[in-house]
Motif scaffolding. Sequence first.
Motif, PDB file in Angstrom:
ATOM      1  N   ALA A  21       0.838  -1.205   0.000  1.00 60.02           N
ATOM      2  CA  ALA A  21       0.000   0.000   0.000  1.00 60.02           C
ATOM      3  C   ALA A  21       0.868   1.248   0.000  1.00 60.02           C
ATOM      4  O   ALA A  21       0.602   2.219  -0.740  1.00 60.02           O
ATOM      5  CB  ALA A  21      -0.929  -0.027   1.210  1.00 60.02           C
ATOM      6  N   LEU A  25       0.916   3.802  -3.102  1.00 58.57           N
ATOM      7  CA  LEU A  25       0.427   5.151  -2.910  1.00 58.57           C
ATOM      8  C   LEU A  25       1.475   6.167  -3.302  1.00 58.57           C
ATOM      9  O   LEU A  25       1.160   7.203  -3.912  1.00 58.57           O
ATOM     10  CB  LEU A  25       0.007   5.345  -1.455  1.00 58.57           C
ATOM     11  CG  LEU A  25      -1.376   4.785  -1.137  1.00 58.57           C
ATOM     12  CD1 LEU A  25      -1.623   4.817   0.348  1.00 58.57           C
ATOM     13  CD2 LEU A  25      -2.445   5.566  -1.866  1.00 58.57           C
ATOM     14  N   MET A 170      -4.742  -9.773  -2.768  1.00 57.39           N
ATOM     15  CA  MET A 170      -4.439  -8.703  -1.823  1.00 57.39           C
ATOM     16  C   MET A 170      -4.269  -7.383  -2.547  1.00 57.39           C
ATOM     17  O   MET A 170      -4.731  -6.335  -2.095  1.00 57.39           O
ATOM     18  CB  MET A 170      -3.158  -9.075  -1.055  1.00 57.39           C
ATOM     19  CG  MET A 170      -2.888  -8.176   0.106  1.00 57.39           C
ATOM     20  SD  MET A 170      -1.420  -7.196  -0.092  1.00 57.39           S
ATOM     21  CE  MET A 170      -0.151  -8.438   0.062  1.00 57.39           C
ATOM     22  N   GLN A 171      -3.584  -7.433  -3.672  1.00 56.88           N
ATOM     23  CA  GLN A 171      -3.358  -6.222  -4.441  1.00 56.88           C
ATOM     24  C   GLN A 171      -4.683  -5.620  -4.894  1.00 56.88           C
ATOM     25  O   GLN A 171      -4.896  -4.404  -4.782  1.00 56.88           O
ATOM     26  CB  GLN A 171      -2.493  -6.567  -5.651  1.00 56.88           C
ATOM     27  CG  GLN A 171      -2.193  -5.419  -6.554  1.00 56.88           C
ATOM     28  CD  GLN A 171      -1.363  -5.861  -7.746  1.00 56.88           C
ATOM     29  OE1 GLN A 171      -1.115  -7.049  -7.929  1.00 56.88           O
ATOM     30  NE2 GLN A 171      -0.941  -4.925  -8.549  1.00 56.88           N
ATOM     31  N   VAL A 172      -5.554  -6.448  -5.388  1.00 56.76           N
ATOM     32  CA  VAL A 172      -6.856  -5.958  -5.845  1.00 56.76           C
ATOM     33  C   VAL A 172      -7.611  -5.304  -4.706  1.00 56.76           C
ATOM     34  O   VAL A 172      -8.205  -4.235  -4.864  1.00 56.76           O
ATOM     35  CB  VAL A 172      -7.663  -7.116  -6.448  1.00 56.76           C
ATOM     36  CG1 VAL A 172      -9.121  -6.747  -6.561  1.00 56.76           C
ATOM     37  CG2 VAL A 172      -7.125  -7.489  -7.807  1.00 56.76           C
ATOM     38  N   GLN A 173      -7.543  -5.936  -3.565  1.00 51.97           N
ATOM     39  CA  GLN A 173      -8.292  -5.394  -2.451  1.00 51.97           C
ATOM     40  C   GLN A 173      -7.761  -4.026  -2.031  1.00 51.97           C
ATOM     41  O   GLN A 173      -8.530  -3.086  -1.807  1.00 51.97           O
ATOM     42  CB  GLN A 173      -8.222  -6.370  -1.290  1.00 51.97           C
ATOM     43  CG  GLN A 173      -9.276  -6.104  -0.245  1.00 51.97           C
ATOM     44  CD  GLN A 173      -9.031  -6.910   0.996  1.00 51.97           C
ATOM     45  OE1 GLN A 173      -7.911  -7.310   1.259  1.00 51.97           O
ATOM     46  NE2 GLN A 173     -10.081  -7.126   1.749  1.00 51.97           N
ATOM     47  N   VAL A 174      -6.447  -3.916  -1.949  1.00 48.15           N
ATOM     48  CA  VAL A 174      -5.870  -2.640  -1.520  1.00 48.15           C
ATOM     49  C   VAL A 174      -6.178  -1.557  -2.541  1.00 48.15           C
ATOM     50  O   VAL A 174      -6.538  -0.427  -2.186  1.00 48.15           O
ATOM     51  CB  VAL A 174      -4.350  -2.793  -1.315  1.00 48.15           C
ATOM     52  CG1 VAL A 174      -3.706  -1.452  -1.070  1.00 48.15           C
ATOM     53  CG2 VAL A 174      -4.075  -3.722  -0.149  1.00 48.15           C
ATOM     54  N   MET A 175      -6.038  -1.908  -3.803  1.00 48.27           N
ATOM     55  CA  MET A 175      -6.314  -0.912  -4.830  1.00 48.27           C
ATOM     56  C   MET A 175      -7.769  -0.474  -4.786  1.00 48.27           C
ATOM     57  O   MET A 175      -8.094   0.700  -4.983  1.00 48.27           O
ATOM     58  CB  MET A 175      -5.984  -1.493  -6.205  1.00 48.27           C
ATOM     59  CG  MET A 175      -4.493  -1.587  -6.473  1.00 48.27           C
ATOM     60  SD  MET A 175      -4.148  -2.373  -8.034  1.00 48.27           S
ATOM     61  CE  MET A 175      -4.598  -1.083  -9.178  1.00 48.27           C
ATOM     62  N   HIS A 176      -8.613  -1.419  -4.519  1.00 46.97           N
ATOM     63  CA  HIS A 176     -10.025  -1.100  -4.422  1.00 46.97           C
ATOM     64  C   HIS A 176     -10.285  -0.130  -3.286  1.00 46.97           C
ATOM     65  O   HIS A 176     -11.021   0.862  -3.424  1.00 46.97           O
ATOM     66  CB  HIS A 176     -10.807  -2.404  -4.198  1.00 46.97           C
ATOM     67  CG  HIS A 176     -12.239  -2.302  -4.589  1.00 46.97           C
ATOM     68  ND1 HIS A 176     -12.811  -3.120  -5.523  1.00 46.97           N
ATOM     69  CD2 HIS A 176     -13.204  -1.471  -4.179  1.00 46.97           C
ATOM     70  CE1 HIS A 176     -14.083  -2.802  -5.655  1.00 46.97           C
ATOM     71  NE2 HIS A 176     -14.344  -1.804  -4.849  1.00 46.97           N
ATOM     72  N   GLU A 177      -9.639  -0.405  -2.175  1.00 47.17           N
ATOM     73  CA  GLU A 177      -9.836   0.490  -1.035  1.00 47.17           C
ATOM     74  C   GLU A 177      -9.313   1.875  -1.333  1.00 47.17           C
ATOM     75  O   GLU A 177      -9.943   2.888  -1.014  1.00 47.17           O
ATOM     76  CB  GLU A 177      -9.136  -0.100   0.196  1.00 47.17           C
ATOM     77  CG  GLU A 177      -9.841  -1.311   0.756  1.00 47.17           C
ATOM     78  CD  GLU A 177      -8.994  -2.012   1.802  1.00 47.17           C
ATOM     79  OE1 GLU A 177      -9.361  -3.133   2.197  1.00 47.17           O
ATOM     80  OE2 GLU A 177      -7.970  -1.432   2.217  1.00 47.17           O
ATOM     81  N   ILE A 178      -8.152   1.916  -1.943  1.00 43.39           N
ATOM     82  CA  ILE A 178      -7.586   3.235  -2.255  1.00 43.39           C
ATOM     83  C   ILE A 178      -8.489   3.991  -3.214  1.00 43.39           C
ATOM     84  O   ILE A 178      -8.737   5.196  -3.049  1.00 43.39           O
ATOM     85  CB  ILE A 178      -6.168   3.064  -2.849  1.00 43.39           C
ATOM     86  CG1 ILE A 178      -5.215   2.526  -1.788  1.00 43.39           C
ATOM     87  CG2 ILE A 178      -5.672   4.365  -3.415  1.00 43.39           C
ATOM     88  CD1 ILE A 178      -3.837   2.264  -2.297  1.00 43.39           C
ATOM     89  N   ALA A 179      -8.974   3.294  -4.203  1.00 41.01           N
ATOM     90  CA  ALA A 179      -9.843   3.960  -5.165  1.00 41.01           C
ATOM     91  C   ALA A 179     -11.090   4.492  -4.485  1.00 41.01           C
ATOM     92  O   ALA A 179     -11.551   5.620  -4.774  1.00 41.01           O
ATOM     93  CB  ALA A 179     -10.205   2.986  -6.288  1.00 41.01           C
ATOM     94  N   ASP A 180     -11.619   3.691  -3.586  1.00 40.23           N
ATOM     95  CA  ASP A 180     -12.804   4.160  -2.876  1.00 40.23           C
ATOM     96  C   ASP A 180     -12.483   5.381  -2.024  1.00 40.23           C
ATOM     97  O   ASP A 180     -13.259   6.341  -1.956  1.00 40.23           O
ATOM     98  CB  ASP A 180     -13.360   3.029  -2.005  1.00 40.23           C
ATOM     99  CG  ASP A 180     -14.129   2.031  -2.846  1.00 40.23           C
ATOM    100  OD1 ASP A 180     -14.383   0.916  -2.357  1.00 40.23           O
ATOM    101  OD2 ASP A 180     -14.478   2.383  -3.994  1.00 40.23           O
TER     102      ASP A 180
END
Lengths: 184, 431
Positions: A21, A25, A170-180
């Motif tokens: 992350a 970022l 894991m990568q998808v999840q983090v990216m999703h959170e960041i995008a949100d």
Amino acid sequence: MTNSPKGFTLNNADSCRVKFARRFLRSLIEIKTRQTNYNNNLSSSPSSSSEIRRRSERIKLKAYSSMAHAVGPRKAWTRALLLKLHNRAKRHRFRTRKRSSLAMVLKKKRVFRVKNHANFYKPAAERGNYSVLNSDEKTEKLRELVPGGKAMDICSLLEETAHFIKCLAMQVQVMHEIADQLSN
Amino acid sequence: MSGQENENVGFQQSRSEGFLNCPSSRMATNTMPEKASGVTMSSLSMFKPPTGSDPFFASGWDPLVSLSQTENFGGSSMVTQGEFCNPPYNNPVVLESQGMSSTSHLVQYPSDSSFAEMVPKLSCFGSGSFSDMVGSFGLPQCAGIASTGCPPNYPPNSETTSTVGGQSQDGCQISDGGIGSSPNEKRRKRVPDFNSPLSPDKNAEGEQVQQKDSSISDVRKEQDEKKPKIEENSSGNARNKQTGKQAKDSADSGETPKENYIHVRARRGQATNSHSLAERVRREKISERMRLLQELVPGCNKITGKAVMLDEIINYVQSLQQQVEFLSMKLATVNPELNIDIERLLSKDILNSRGGNGALFGLGPGIGSSQHYPPGIFQGTMPSIPNTAPQFASLPQTVLDNELQGLFHMGYDSSTALENLGPNGRLKPEL
């Protein structure tokens, strides 16, 4: 594994996640600042489709690179991925990335490749892997998907695939959170 | 002790003292015949499966006394074997043979030293099952005794042992040793092998039946070491196989105490070619990895078969990569906020991921912000790899795998649908 307490006790996955992350970022911010600078200089519309596509491509590469760095060069697929990205960067941009970690990675990668190249050109049965899976078309497809899969036998390929899937998720999840977060 | 045993046996009590150092003095009552007289043994009345608190203990000694006991005492004979062996290993045997579930009783068997004492005395029993018992329990000293005169009776011991393995819930090493970490079917086949390493004499006598090749993986070696051989095999065939197995285990442990490489032996009825052996090891490795992958990829619990599994894996990886692409596109279009606070974002991320991400992901109902991580979801995942439990735990805090997978699928679907990438058919909830 035990339930993670509310406190910040980082286990292996969490530290990977945090590292990824952070790196992602940072590169995201870098890309964004570059975009704004570009826009300010040109004072043109900030988003043209080609620009967006290029930027998203860059972001995607950065995401994979951050993931590979976060995991470390101890996995075959991360080494292969980092090498691929490094070559691509060299080819496209002639820009130097962080040499220290990459040099280390490349050294390992060289050994790794030398070791496996001899194996790769033999037919599957000769390699000593009697499994039918070695020359399956599906296996070939999997080899293409997983970085570094072409030079592995089915056994290590499956192992690397498992780890790769974990890190991808894991990568998808983090990216999703960041995008949100950014879009809120 | 159950009085029945005493009546049946009619043996000296002193013997039991020597034999049984276990805290359970009940064993003492079941003295083992000092005189090696199978006749005496056989003359003993049937040993009834002990009832009550110390069934195992009682029965354990009975086999010694009544070697000629019929299958009824199969359990008891097992118990006896167990008694000689280290306590933890006896439980499955006893359970199996007697159909009892009080394995806990067996735990307090005398130490090996006492067994060693008893071993010579047991030689007089001369029942065929002896070798089995010894073999199964792996007492090195017992080997000699076992070989004295145990007719190789290998009745459905394999079944019992295999079942034992399945039934042993107390973690008795016996079942482990006898069955090992390998599946029960393997154990069944391996019974014959156990006796061979024990001793040539033993093999000659009791292990004639077990001349085939059985393959054992070294995984059980350490367990085997712990198992003392049980010489007395009062029960019939049931015990023979058991002992055979355990003898083998002990023998194995004796041969290769702890080595870095894995010994694999050919299973019964399989080629002993080194190539095929290596192939089998390879195949097992591959299927183990496939199993791990099966747990990683959502919705693959019911899939059997490598081809379908590979398809699923490929599709899943492709969908994940599509997700990454889509998300990077989304991030590229996000308006750049120069005031992005990395730490703030990170902390939010971490908190969200740890504390439940129901709101973030907007997944279905039932997503609470509870802190419950369902660790069971990825119990099978590779321990060496950072466990993925947290990331899935941040999703709906449901404990059911299916729910989680379905919800995660929904998450994927929503994100893909946003960009009109089309719903990924594969990611449809496969509940």
